[in-house]
Design an enzyme around this catalytic site. Structure first.
Site, short mmCIF file in Angstrom:
data_model
loop_
_atom_site.label_atom_id
_atom_site.label_comp_id
_atom_site.label_asym_id
_atom_site.label_seq_id
_atom_site.Cartn_x
_atom_site.Cartn_y
_atom_site.Cartn_z
CG HIS A 28 43.41 36.86 36.87
ND1 HIS A 28 42.98 37.68 37.35
CD2 HIS A 28 44.39 37.08 36.09
CE1 HIS A 28 43.42 39.01 37.08
NE2 HIS A 28 44.30 38.59 36.07
CD GLU A 29 47.57 35.11 34.43
OE1 GLU A 29 47.61 35.40 33.31
OE2 GLU A 29 47.48 35.93 35.43
CG HIS A 80 44.48 37.94 31.43
ND1 HIS A 80 43.72 39.00 30.90
CD2 HIS A 80 45.10 37.69 32.33
CE1 HIS A 80 44.04 39.89 32.26
NE2 HIS A 80 44.56 39.12 32.98
#
Length: 389
Positions: free
Chosen positions: A72-73, A76
């Site tokens: 998820h990170e 980004h």
């Protein structure tokens, strides 16, 4: 709040896409919590494993869940790097993960895309996991809603089931419209796009974030009271912890936004102190007398050809007793003038702050475009612009 760049936030586990990834020691707390909480869930689906075996599976689930958080990170960060934004690192900690992107996107559209990448990846993992569960482990006649609330039997089926369901929750939770969540950044980008004002977008998203924090505590508390249950159960404590994280993050965003409203006042020329040139061998008492007569608020050490070579430290002057000042030279109280301590007199706003962040110091020399001395900028004077923020 991120960890200072020169301080390790935990154990470094790799650098995917050139981005250092650290695991904070606080992760052990949530790993233990997940293991304890999910042991019963896995015990039901794995009846032959016993307490030790189901606990081991729960620990494996905790590791895989944080691997999903890492992805998820990374989503980004990969989008941020695509836009040329520097990424310092990713830190996995007790409440999830944080991507330390050192500069904000230049446009609302880029802010929106960077923020959306993480939840999209989590929801994508959930969709893939659901499809795998539906195709490989569940009879086609089973209602999808039934599959979402009833774990299958067997090690691999139950792990995949828990992972896709957890990624679904993570993706939806992060889309809540309040800072510091990704949904808050999406809201910020929307307000920024409409109003052409990124600071206003931050203020709106931060206040909504505070509201979300209150709701996260109020709803389960109200539900527990209406059901006649103990309102201070383990789930309630978890809600309070999440709400505290959101409230603190939203409050920090408000503080940053208020600081940004004062950036127009941040102009090097307006904040500069008049600089008095003095050679290194002049006694401090004499230098102070000359500077006072000239109405100067700072002293710059120059060589015998008039070229600046150092800045006299105000802190060092104040720390020197008055009776010693005739015997102390200004050169001994000066900091050598490194190139990074020389700033353009025309700098202002964010550009000025960025230049100062590059080399933290108490004083900087301001020069004109031709190299002529304009004055000295004291960090203390810059801080006063933000007093009360």
């Amino acid at each position: 709040m991120s960890t200072p760049a020169n301080q390790s936030p935990g154990l470094r586990i790799g650098s995917p896409f050139g981005i250092p990834v650290y695991v904070s020691p606080t992760w052990l707390i949530v790993a233990a919590f997940i293991t304890f909480t999910f042991q019963d869930v896995f015990a039901v689906s794995l009846p032959g494993y016993g307490v030790v075996g189901s606990s081991a599976v729960a620990l494996v689930f905790a590791v895989l869940l944080y691997a999903s958080v890492l992805l998820h990170e990374l989503a980004h960060c990969v989008v941020a790097k695509h836009y040329g934004l520097p990424v310092r690192r990713i830190v996995l900690y007790m409440l999830g993960g944080v991507s330390e992107i050192e500069r904000e996107p230049e446009t609302a559209g880029r802010e929106f895309n960077v923020a959306l990448a993480g939840p999209l990846l989590s929801l994508g993992l959930a969709a893939v996991g659901y499809a795998v569960s539906a195709v490989l482990f569940v009879d086609g006649s089973v209602n999808p809603l039934h599959m979402a609330v009833n774990p299958p039997m067997g090690l691999l089926p139950v792990l995949i089931w828990q992972l896709w369901l957890s990624n679904l929750i993570v993706g939806i939770f992060n889309l809540l419209p309040g800072l510091p969540l990704d949904g808050g950044r999406l809201l910020r980008a929307g307000v920024w796009k409409v109003t052409k004002d990124s600071t206003r977008g931050t203020l709106v998203a931060a206040w909504v974030g505070r509201s979300v924090a209150v709701i996260i505590v109020a709803l389960p508390l109200l539900a527990s009271v209406m059901a006649g249950q103990n309102p201070f159960s383990g789930n309630m404590l978890w809600s309070i912890l999440l709400a505290s994280f959101i409230w603190i993050g939203a409050s920090q965003s408000l503080k940053v936004a208020r600081v940004r409203t004062r950036l127009p006042q941040l102009r090097a020329r307006l904040l500069a102190r008049r600089a008095f040139p003095v050679t290194a061998e002049v006694p401090l008492s004499e230098a102070l007398r000359r500077a006072g007569d000239a109405g100067a608020g700072a002293m710059v050490v120059v060589d015998h050809e008039g070229r600046p070579v150092g800045i006299v430290s105000e802190a060092a002057i104040n720390a020197t007793p008055e009776q010693r000042r005739p015997w102390v030279t200004v050169g001994s109280l000066s900091r050598t003038l490194e190139p990074s301590l020389v700033l353009g007199a025309d700098l202002e706003g964010e550009s000025l702050l960025d230049a100062m962040r590059g080399t933290p110091a108490a004083e900087y020399l301001l020069v004109e475009q031709g190299g002529e001395i304009y004055g000295v900028l004291a960090t203390a004077d810059v801080n006063r612009v933000f007093t009360g923020v």
